[in-house]
Design an enzyme around this catalytic site. Sequence first.
Site, PDB file in Angstrom:
ATOM      1  N   ASP A   1      41.635  40.530  41.952  1.00  0.00           N
ATOM      2  CA  ASP A   1      43.001  40.279  42.413  1.00  0.00           C
ATOM      3  C   ASP A   1      43.649  39.139  41.631  1.00  0.00           C
ATOM      4  O   ASP A   1      43.103  38.038  41.544  1.00  0.00           O
ATOM      5  CB  ASP A   1      42.980  39.905  43.907  1.00  0.00           C
ATOM      6  CG  ASP A   1      44.372  39.597  44.427  1.00  0.00           C
ATOM      7  OD1 ASP A   1      45.215  40.518  44.434  1.00  0.00           O
ATOM      8  OD2 ASP A   1      44.637  38.439  44.815  1.00  0.00           O
TER       9      ASP A   1
ATOM     10  N   TYR B   1      49.450  32.735  39.247  1.00  0.00           N
ATOM     11  CA  TYR B   1      48.195  31.975  39.311  1.00  0.00           C
ATOM     12  C   TYR B   1      47.955  31.236  37.987  1.00  0.00           C
ATOM     13  O   TYR B   1      47.823  31.852  36.921  1.00  0.00           O
ATOM     14  CB  TYR B   1      47.002  32.883  39.627  1.00  0.00           C
ATOM     15  CG  TYR B   1      47.045  33.483  41.021  1.00  0.00           C
ATOM     16  CD1 TYR B   1      47.868  32.956  42.014  1.00  0.00           C
ATOM     17  CD2 TYR B   1      46.251  34.573  41.364  1.00  0.00           C
ATOM     18  CE1 TYR B   1      47.919  33.496  43.294  1.00  0.00           C
ATOM     19  CE2 TYR B   1      46.285  35.122  42.646  1.00  0.00           C
ATOM     20  CZ  TYR B   1      47.124  34.575  43.600  1.00  0.00           C
ATOM     21  OH  TYR B   1      47.168  35.116  44.869  1.00  0.00           O
TER      22      TYR B   1
END
Length: 305
Positions: free
Chosen positions: A47, A52
């Site tokens: 994921d 991020y």
Amino acid sequence: MNRIEIGTSGIVASEVAIGCMRIGGMEPATLDALISTSLDLGIDFFDHADIYGGGKCEEVFAASAKRLGIPRDKILIQSKCGIRQGFFDFSKEHILASVDKILARLETDYLDFLLLHRPDTLVEPEQVAIAFDTLVSTGKVRHFGVSNQTPNQIELLQASLPMRLHANQLQMSVMNTGMIDQGITANMKHDNSVDRDGGILDYCRLKKITIQPWSPFQYGFFEGVFVDNPKFPKLTEVMTALAAEYGVTTTGLAIAWLQRHPARMQTILGTTSPDRVRQVADACQVTISRPHWYEIYRAAGNILP
Ligand SMILES: NC(=O)c1ccc[n+]([C@@H]2O[C@H](COP(=O)([O-])OP(=O)(O)OC[C@H]3O[C@@H](n4cnc5c(N)ncnc54)[C@H](OP(=O)(O)O)[C@@H]3O)[C@@H](O)[C@H]2O)c1
């Protein structure tokens, strides 16, 4: 490692996934160990999100997959978009541009799943539909889902989409049980009775949407790890005793507790430690009894009416 179908997509994946939010700063050899250990244990779902590490997490993942020589069709890759600096953006233009950048960073031609990260109240579902349609017809995305969405938000999107939404990523752990509490304490004047998500747990079960619990070891909103935390003496006492009884670690038990729920969720692990991933894989083989499941729930500070 048990395997589950993600929504009704026909894609069958490991019942736990590796969350890549914290991998951006890892040493290459350590990251390689995390990914190769996970694959050895049968965990094949990873994921990501465009935000991020500001994109770094997707880049280092791609580099590791290349070093390890992992064939693209041996892993399932999910990413998310829609969070921008100071606002949320589900516009057609942003979704399409985000996916192109995600694919470039991941050095891949397609995503197995794309999720919309956090609800954009300015969403125009018809625009999302055009974006998703384009992504399917160009082969860039195979399946779609959402994250942190309520039943009505999903219904609103689904009414315009030609394809099904298969996953909803939601915060959940032994110490974050909002989606369970409301059902257990329905119709009471208790804080646990407050409906904070529109009954998302039952909705996802009814619609066969896979819930993906995120931050499964955290309490609060990234406040810290509850496992073996002296701040929660009762929970620690109960989990330590039950972990010994089941022959797993407390870390593993925290995930076995989520996986015991018949909603058949796919938990997203955020640990960067191969050893902790191994502990989770071991614990996925045990089935917690109903009394023990409730004992952990109560030890986390919840009431049963
Ligand atoms: N959709 C969303 O809005 C959303 C939001 C947040 C996260 N996510 C996804 O969910 C994934 C998991 O989130 P998270 O990283 O916050 O969750 P987490 O798995 O609850 O937390 C992992 C962190 O806890 C540390 N940790 C300390 N003791 C631990 C123990 N005994 N067992 C396990 N971990 C321990 C880990 O350190 P070590 O690395 O040293 O083990 C790591 O830093 C993310 O990677 C991301 O993919 C989604």
